[in-house]
Design an enzyme around this catalytic site. Sequence first.
Site, PDB file in Angstrom:
ATOM      1  CE  LYS A 112      -4.240  -2.059   1.621  1.00  0.00           C
ATOM      2  NZ  LYS A 112      -3.836  -3.481   1.761  1.00  0.00           N
TER       3      LYS A 112
HETATM    4  C1  PLP Z   1      -4.461  -4.552   1.164  1.00  0.00           C
HETATM    5  C2  PLP Z   1      -3.689  -5.816   1.039  1.00  0.00           C
HETATM    6  C3  PLP Z   1      -4.070  -6.832   0.132  1.00  0.00           C
HETATM    7  C4  PLP Z   1      -5.305  -6.731  -0.728  1.00  0.00           C
HETATM    8  O1  PLP Z   1      -5.184  -5.769  -1.747  1.00  0.00           O
HETATM    9  P1  PLP Z   1      -6.485  -5.251  -2.551  1.00  0.00           P
HETATM   10  O2  PLP Z   1      -5.982  -4.122  -3.386  1.00  0.00           O
HETATM   11  O3  PLP Z   1      -7.468  -4.805  -1.506  1.00  0.00           O
HETATM   12  O4  PLP Z   1      -7.007  -6.378  -3.365  1.00  0.00           O
HETATM   13  C5  PLP Z   1      -3.259  -7.952   0.019  1.00  0.00           C
HETATM   14  N1  PLP Z   1      -2.146  -8.098   0.790  1.00  0.00           N
HETATM   15  C6  PLP Z   1      -1.762  -7.156   1.679  1.00  0.00           C
HETATM   16  C7  PLP Z   1      -0.544  -7.392   2.500  1.00  0.00           C
HETATM   17  C8  PLP Z   1      -2.509  -5.983   1.837  1.00  0.00           C
HETATM   18  O5  PLP Z   1      -2.122  -5.066   2.725  1.00  0.00           O
END
Ligand code: PLP
Length: 462
Positions: A112
């Site tokens: 993120k």
């Molecule tokens: C947020 C997250 C996901 C999921 O990603 P999306 O974009 O919501 O599909 C997967 N793995 C981790 C470690 C995350 O923080």
Amino acid sequence: MRYISTRGQAPALSFEEVVLTGMASDGGLYVPETVPQLSTDDLAAMAGLSYAEIAFRVMQPFVNGEIDDDTFRRLVTEAYATFSHDAVVPLNQLDANHFLLELFHGPTLAFKDVALQLLGRLLDHFLKKRGERAVIMGATSGDTGSAAIEGCRHCDNLDIFILHPYQRVSEVQRRQMTSVLADNVFNVAIEGNFDDAQAMVKASFADQSFLNGTRLVAVNSINWARIMAQIVYYVASAVALGAPHRKVSFCVPSANFGNVFAGYMAYRMGLPVERFVIATNANDILHRTLADNDFSKQELVATLAPSMDIVVSSNFERLLFEAYERDGAAVAALLERFQAEPTALADAPLARLRELFASHSVDDATLLEVIREAHHRTQEILDPHTATGYRAAERERGDASVPMITLATAHPAKFAEAVVKAGFPGVPLPPHMDDLLEREERYTVLPAELSAVQQFVVENRR
Ligand SMILES: *Cc1c(COP(=O)(O)O)cnc(C)c1O
């Protein structure tokens, strides 16, 4: 270029407006009206360029001249200078044709950061230009809160308030948030659960009068700029493996579908992709929809891959809009039905999705087995989210001559519980974070009462 809503009723917006706006007023999500194209020559010319330069070239058409090129290039360069690896998102070859794309070298060790390091800077840029300030409010049980705080800590025109459930997030995740001591960062521990925190944030967005006109901004994954920033690593990794001259496939550990939708956008821009494999944990709405056409909500299951624990996959709406050939009314009707009862996609849109997407769901017991197996075969300790991807990639590989790129969405040190349960002593935090558990913390504990939280926001925003 303008941005339109997936439900077809809200007004079209500029890039600046779309960055500052969350959900569209008709309940839909914003998508670009046309998809900019990367030609074979454009892709070929990216070979050997820095990540920041590729990022600039991929995103520039979406920005639509609303930020001058020099400024945008600077924002992008600053955002990715916060990553601890020179390649920003290095590829790690696991075996003959399976690669991990390590997206966890940012400040909070999960993917993120890629989007939120840029989003904070974009928001600050536009607010400064407008002579405005804004408040960010969010609720978190994990990765988003810390990534948002790291993305905004240097922003002069933003104050950020992140609510987490008191004593219900892991120590590493809490400290990643609460050890940021910047003047514009406010961590609030709510005496309640995640849903209580989330409900107070939702209520604050629904009635913003307590802020007396100050803009309230959401940084959750429905913000278009987050998707835009994530398109870049699909392009960069495919180019590193030979695009545009050969195809690749991607496997994406998925929840709200923001990440894999960004991959789909890269494909629509012209990146040669063979297939996308969607990996889910036991919260498998995406897998049930694709495999069985069962588009329905099910009870939330708490898993060892907690950042993928969801009931509804919000960004899936953006893909449905394409599968329904941009018929906003059809998307609105489908999602209304979905809110009320189990439903199914129409045949033609489902068939379109199945041409490009495969899926696989991995439960907790399997996930632990995968962490052990992957370590045995590759010496890597995978984080539990990435482990779902590793298994899904192996099972839904398709043409084995096409390189498979599995997205490693978090560093294993961040999710030690699963790693320890899989039988490993744990994984140390990377060197730049090894003092995390000694750093000073700052947070405020508040009761789960909307008025108390809103009063805290009003008194503390600058
Ligand atoms: C947020 C997250 C996901 C999921 O990603 P999306 O974009 O919501 O599909 C997967 N793995 C981790 C470690 C995350 O923080």
